[in-house]
Structure formats: structure tokens, C-alpha cells
Motif scaffolding. Structure first.
Motif, PDB file in Angstrom:
ATOM      1  N   UNK A  87       0.850  -1.193   0.000  1.00 60.47           N
ATOM      2  CA  UNK A  87       0.000   0.000   0.000  1.00 60.47           C
ATOM      3  C   UNK A  87       0.886   1.245   0.000  1.00 60.47           C
ATOM      4  N   UNK A  88       1.921   1.253   0.823  1.00 60.41           N
ATOM      5  CA  UNK A  88       2.840   2.388   0.936  1.00 60.41           C
ATOM      6  C   UNK A  88       3.550   2.657  -0.392  1.00 60.41           C
ATOM      7  N   UNK A  89       3.925   1.609  -1.115  1.00 58.57           N
ATOM      8  CA  UNK A  89       4.644   1.771  -2.378  1.00 58.57           C
ATOM      9  C   UNK A  89       3.773   2.278  -3.520  1.00 58.57           C
ATOM     10  N   UNK A  90       2.463   2.026  -3.452  1.00 55.66           N
ATOM     11  CA  UNK A  90       1.597   2.362  -4.586  1.00 55.66           C
ATOM     12  C   UNK A  90       0.632   3.511  -4.323  1.00 55.66           C
ATOM     13  N   UNK A  91       0.536   3.954  -3.079  1.00 54.44           N
ATOM     14  CA  UNK A  91      -0.412   5.027  -2.774  1.00 54.44           C
ATOM     15  C   UNK A  91       0.112   5.857  -1.608  1.00 54.44           C
ATOM     16  N   UNK A  92      -0.653   6.867  -1.278  1.00 51.74           N
ATOM     17  CA  UNK A  92      -0.325   7.717  -0.142  1.00 51.74           C
ATOM     18  C   UNK A  92      -1.318   7.502   0.995  1.00 51.74           C
ATOM     19  N   UNK A  93      -1.988   6.352   0.989  1.00 54.01           N
ATOM     20  CA  UNK A  93      -3.001   6.070   2.001  1.00 54.01           C
ATOM     21  C   UNK A  93      -2.424   5.851   3.390  1.00 54.01           C
ATOM     22  N   UNK A  94      -1.228   5.277   3.466  1.00 59.15           N
ATOM     23  CA  UNK A  94      -0.640   4.969   4.767  1.00 59.15           C
ATOM     24  C   UNK A  94       0.705   5.650   4.934  1.00 59.15           C
ATOM     25  N   UNK A  95       1.057   5.842   6.193  1.00 58.32           N
ATOM     26  CA  UNK A  95       2.364   6.361   6.535  1.00 58.32           C
ATOM     27  C   UNK A  95       3.029   5.400   7.496  1.00 58.32           C
ATOM     28  N   UNK A  96       4.339   5.537   7.622  1.00 57.44           N
ATOM     29  CA  UNK A  96       5.095   4.634   8.477  1.00 57.44           C
ATOM     30  C   UNK A  96       6.117   5.441   9.256  1.00 57.44           C
ATOM     31  N   UNK A  97       6.188   5.154  10.550  1.00 51.54           N
ATOM     32  CA  UNK A  97       7.215   5.724  11.411  1.00 51.54           C
ATOM     33  C   UNK A  97       8.033   4.576  11.961  1.00 51.54           C
ATOM     34  N   UNK A  98       9.291   4.791  12.096  1.00 54.17           N
ATOM     35  CA  UNK A  98      10.160   3.765  12.687  1.00 54.17           C
ATOM     36  C   UNK A  98      10.320   4.045  14.166  1.00 54.17           C
ATOM     37  N   UNK A  99      10.237   2.978  14.935  1.00 54.78           N
ATOM     38  CA  UNK A  99      10.479   3.034  16.367  1.00 54.78           C
ATOM     39  C   UNK A  99      11.479   1.929  16.671  1.00 54.78           C
ATOM     40  N   UNK A 100      12.777   2.270  16.557  1.00 55.21           N
ATOM     41  CA  UNK A 100      13.796   1.232  16.659  1.00 55.21           C
ATOM     42  C   UNK A 100      13.689   0.319  15.451  1.00 55.21           C
ATOM     43  N   UNK A 101      13.585  -0.965  15.691  1.00 53.49           N
ATOM     44  CA  UNK A 101      13.412  -1.937  14.604  1.00 53.49           C
ATOM     45  C   UNK A 101      11.961  -2.048  14.170  1.00 53.49           C
ATOM     46  N   UNK A 102      11.057  -1.589  14.989  1.00 51.37           N
ATOM     47  CA  UNK A 102       9.622  -1.741  14.727  1.00 51.37           C
ATOM     48  C   UNK A 102       9.096  -0.600  13.858  1.00 51.37           C
ATOM     49  N   UNK A 103       8.023  -0.906  13.137  1.00 50.37           N
ATOM     50  CA  UNK A 103       7.334   0.105  12.331  1.00 50.37           C
ATOM     51  C   UNK A 103       5.991   0.412  12.968  1.00 50.37           C
TER      52      UNK A 103
END
Length: 111
Positions: A87-103
Motif C-alpha cells: 500500500x505504501x509503495x503504490x499510494x499515499x493512504x498509509x504512513x510509516x514511522x520507525x520506532x527502533x526496529x519496529x514500524x
């Protein structure tokens, strides 16, 4: 760096003329550009494959761990993570934040 070819860009290009035409013709009392912007996330979300739509539907604008999302949809974290990345690669619907190794994942739009 190559600009991503987001679904939103194609959809916006397809509907903006109609939305602005409705505004000019007095069929819509508001800004046609803003109407197109409000419609975009709803259209793109509606076009998601079933599994991605199920995952997207549990997201909010508050960041969530992949494991939380996986638990809510009853899928493995690996599947959820892979689908969210698609979804992240094909649209702007989602965002991602990194928290250490976790997303931490969240909806980019509030509808």
C-alpha cells in the motif's frame, strides 16, 4: 530520484476537470479542487485488493504496531507487514514511522 507513480495522481488527473466543471456550472457550492482532494482517499481505498482493504480499514491516524494490526485482522504479522508495504509503495493512504526496529503504521488521510 524518480518520482513515485501514486494512484492518487492518476485519479486526481481523471476527476479534477469534472469537479472544477461542477463548481463553474454552479452544481457544487465549494472548491472543485478541494472536492477532488477529499474524494481521492475514498476512491483509492475502494480500489485496494480485499486483504489490503481489510488491513487499511483497521488503521487510524494514530500510529499502530504491525502486531496490533495483525491481531485485529486475524493475519500474521508478516502478511500484514508485506501488505502495508505494498500500500505504501503504490499510494499515499498509509504512513510509516520507525520506532527502533519496529514500524508504526497509520492512515495518512482522515476521512
Amino acid at each position: 530520484m524518480k518520482e513515485r507513480d501514486y494512484k492518487e495522481n492518476k485519479i486526481y488527473a481523471a476527476i479534477i476537470g469534472h469537479c472544477e466543471g461542477m463548481e463553474r456550472a454552479g452544481k457544487y457550492e465549494g472548491n472543485g479542487h478541494h472536492l477532488a482532494q477529499r474524494l481521492l482517499p475514498m476512491i483509492v481505498a475502494g480500489l485496494l485488493p480485499e486483504k489490503q482493504k481489510e488491513i487499511y480499514d483497521v488503521l487510524t491516524t494514530s500510529p499502530m504496531r504491525t502486531s496490533e494490526i495483525a491481531e485485529k485482522v486475524g493475519m500474521s504479522t508478516g502478511i500484514v507487514s508485506a501488505q502495508l508495504c505494498k500500500i505504501l509503495d503504490t499510494s499515499q493512504l498509509v504512513g510509516r514511522k520507525r520506532s527502533g526496529r519496529k514500524c508504526l503504521w497509520y492512515r495518512s488521510y482522515s476521512v
